[in-house]
Enzyme design. Structure first.
Site, short mmCIF file in Angstrom:
data_model
loop_
_atom_site.label_atom_id
_atom_site.label_comp_id
_atom_site.label_asym_id
_atom_site.label_seq_id
_atom_site.Cartn_x
_atom_site.Cartn_y
_atom_site.Cartn_z
N SER A 27 0.59 -1.33 0.53
CA SER A 27 -0.48 -0.43 -0.08
C SER A 27 1.18 1.31 -0.11
O SER A 27 0.71 2.51 -0.65
CB SER A 27 -0.58 0.43 1.15
OG SER A 27 -0.25 0.32 1.98
N THR A 49 -2.56 -6.32 -1.42
CA THR A 49 -3.88 -5.50 -0.13
C THR A 49 -4.67 -5.63 -0.67
O THR A 49 -4.89 -5.98 -1.99
CB THR A 49 -3.13 -4.54 -0.05
OG1 THR A 49 -2.51 -3.28 -1.47
CG2 THR A 49 -1.58 -4.32 0.64
N ASP A 129 -24.01 1.37 5.13
CA ASP A 129 -23.10 0.92 4.00
C ASP A 129 -23.95 1.76 3.36
O ASP A 129 -24.52 0.28 2.27
CB ASP A 129 -22.77 -1.18 3.75
CG ASP A 129 -21.87 -0.46 3.26
OD1 ASP A 129 -21.82 -0.52 1.66
OD2 ASP A 129 -20.94 -1.62 2.73
N ARG A 192 -8.57 3.05 6.59
CA ARG A 192 -7.56 4.39 5.82
C ARG A 192 -7.22 5.87 7.00
O ARG A 192 -8.78 6.38 7.98
CB ARG A 192 -7.50 5.37 4.87
CG ARG A 192 -7.23 3.98 3.73
CD ARG A 192 -5.97 3.48 3.35
NE ARG A 192 -5.39 2.07 2.78
CZ ARG A 192 -5.64 0.89 3.15
NH1 ARG A 192 -5.64 0.47 4.24
NH2 ARG A 192 -4.85 -0.32 2.32
N GLU A 226 -0.03 8.66 7.57
CA GLU A 226 1.51 7.90 7.81
C GLU A 226 2.67 8.41 6.66
O GLU A 226 2.25 8.74 5.50
CB GLU A 226 0.76 6.66 7.67
CG GLU A 226 0.04 6.39 8.11
CD GLU A 226 -0.63 4.96 7.90
OE1 GLU A 226 -0.70 3.99 6.96
OE2 GLU A 226 -2.21 4.44 7.87
N HIS A 243 -0.58 0.68 11.22
CA HIS A 243 -0.97 0.10 10.28
C HIS A 243 -0.93 -1.45 10.06
O HIS A 243 -0.12 -2.22 9.26
CB HIS A 243 -0.75 0.88 9.16
CG HIS A 243 -1.59 0.40 7.62
ND1 HIS A 243 -1.75 1.61 6.90
CD2 HIS A 243 -2.35 -0.71 7.19
CE1 HIS A 243 -2.51 1.10 6.07
NE2 HIS A 243 -2.74 -0.40 6.49
#
Ligand code: NAD
Ligand code: DEZ
Length: 357
Positions: A27, A49, A129, A192, A226, A243
């Site tokens: 990633s 990933t 969702d 994320r 990150e 992560h």
């Protein structure tokens, strides 16, 4: 199959892709126009990933380059991370998640696996969702995000990072909807970092402190910026990790195997190596219980025998000041999934199913 060259994921340069046929990444490598500008022979890009937000997929399509990710590879790992974290909160605050209402935001591979485990434990679950909700043939019952934020005692985010489309997730949780959270909420992000506006979350935490409101119990595995997460936010987290929610040995190996299969098909070489022959036996591979697991306390002992997220939280806080984020991920200590532990129970066999999935 060919010659393999290895490059540091964050430092790969366009000229290094000249004459390369296959590019396999994780990633941290942004596969975009700039990186592929000198890739004259590239036929396939694979990422080991689940997330795909680092890949410019329209660009690959336009250039006729095949693409594959590894859907579902580490979904079990993330679901087990979440339950391990909830059991730590049980330890610290006697917070029994089994009697709480948990909202799952994003009910795909990971969300479904978490739901399956929570259903087994008879936990009340709310599902959010909108993408699935738009699909009228989907039978699950969904509620909207604001409703979930207002009703849930525990909220766990499992969406992809998207910036366009009908339901973008960039800063899904932000300064406008953070005030909807319950007073003593548990907030978990293992999808994320950018799905939660980190600065707005920090501001909200400070506002709670100044208004003498109860603190949010925060579990953060992913961060904006990150590998340089906001230090002030780390301090506010109950559990902070680098992560690694998806970093079980099984999860990583499955992702790699999925790409191996794809590359074999691409170059028409039979795939002969099987994942099951590669995974070592776990350090603790079996245990025998005198009786069935009936309390959260007993469940905690068993789950933490396999993986206790406090190990990773401790390492993260210890190593962060010396650029530890990437180091910790690269040198991640072995972690296994629940399925690596064979549990024998003298009496009722029924409960076993949750440990084997
Ligand atoms: N921390 C980690 O180590 C780790 C590991 C694996 C995956 N991830 C992240 O988790 C994400 C989810 O993984 P998955 O395998 O479940 O993906 P998935 O694609 O199977 O499921 C994602 C679900 O989110 C839903 N969704 C999309 N937009 C939404 C919105 N606005 N609100 C609510 N739901 C929405 C989709 O409809 C889908 O059902 C990945 O994209 C990746 O970014 C993190
Ligand atoms: O999307 C995923 O599968 C996860 O976020 C994955 O665990 C990220 O790990 P990385 O590719 O950064 O090593």
């Amino acid at each position: 199959m060919g010659t393999i060259e290895r490059f540091a994921g964050r430092e790969l340069k366009a000229e290094q892709l000249k004459d390369v046929d296959v590019l396999l990444v994780r990633s941290i490598t942004k596969v975009n126009d700039e990186l592929l500008s000198k890739a004259n022979k590239l036929k396939f890009v694979g990422t080991a990933t689940i997330g795909e937000d680092h890949i410019d997929k329209p660009l690959l399509k336009q250039r006729g380059i095949e693409f594959s990710s590894a859907p579902g590879c580490n979904a079990t790992s993330v679901a087990e991370f979440v339950i391990s974290a909830l059991l730590v909160l049980h330890d610290r605050y006697n917070l029994d998640f089994i009697n709480k209402t948990i909202a799952i935001v994003g009910v795909g591979n990971i969300g479904k696996r978490l739901l399956q485990r929570l259903n087994t434990l008879n936990v009340d679950v709310l599902l959010c969702d909108p993408v699935r909700q738009d699909n009228e043939s989907d039978a699950a019952h969904f509620i909207d995000l604001n409703d979930a934020l207002a009703r849930a005692d525990i909220i766990s985010f499992h969406t992809p990072l998207t910036r366009d489309g009908a339901h973008p997730t960039f800063h899904l949780l932000n300064e406008n909807n953070l005030p909807l959270l319950k007073d003593d909420v548990v907030l978990i992000n293992s999808c994320r970092g950018e799905v939660i506006d980190n600065q707005a979350l920090y501001n909200h935490i400070i506002w709670r402190e100044e208004s003498s409101k109860p603190a949010i119990k925060l579990v953060l595995d992913v961060w904006e910026g990150e590998p340089n997460p906001m230090p002030a936010l780390i301090e506010k987290a109950e559990l902070a990790t680098a992560h690694i929610a998806g970093y079980s040995l099984e999860g990583k190996a499955r992702g790699t195997e999925m790409l191996y299969q794809k590359v074999c098909a691409l170059v028409a070489v039979p795939s002969t190596i099987k994942l099951s022959t590669l995974l070592p036996i776990a350090d603790v591979a079996s245990t025998k219980l005198a009786q069935d697991v009936t309390t959260t306390e007993e469940l905690k002992k068993l789950v933490h025998l396999v993986f206790d997220v406090r190990r990773d939280d401790g390492l993260f806080r210890e190593l962060l000041n010396s650029n530890g984020f990437d180091w910790l991920r690269k040198n991640y200590p072995t972690r296994r999934e629940w399925s690596s532990l064979q549990v024998e129970i003298e009496k009722d066999q029924q409960i076993l199913s949750i440990y084997r999935k």
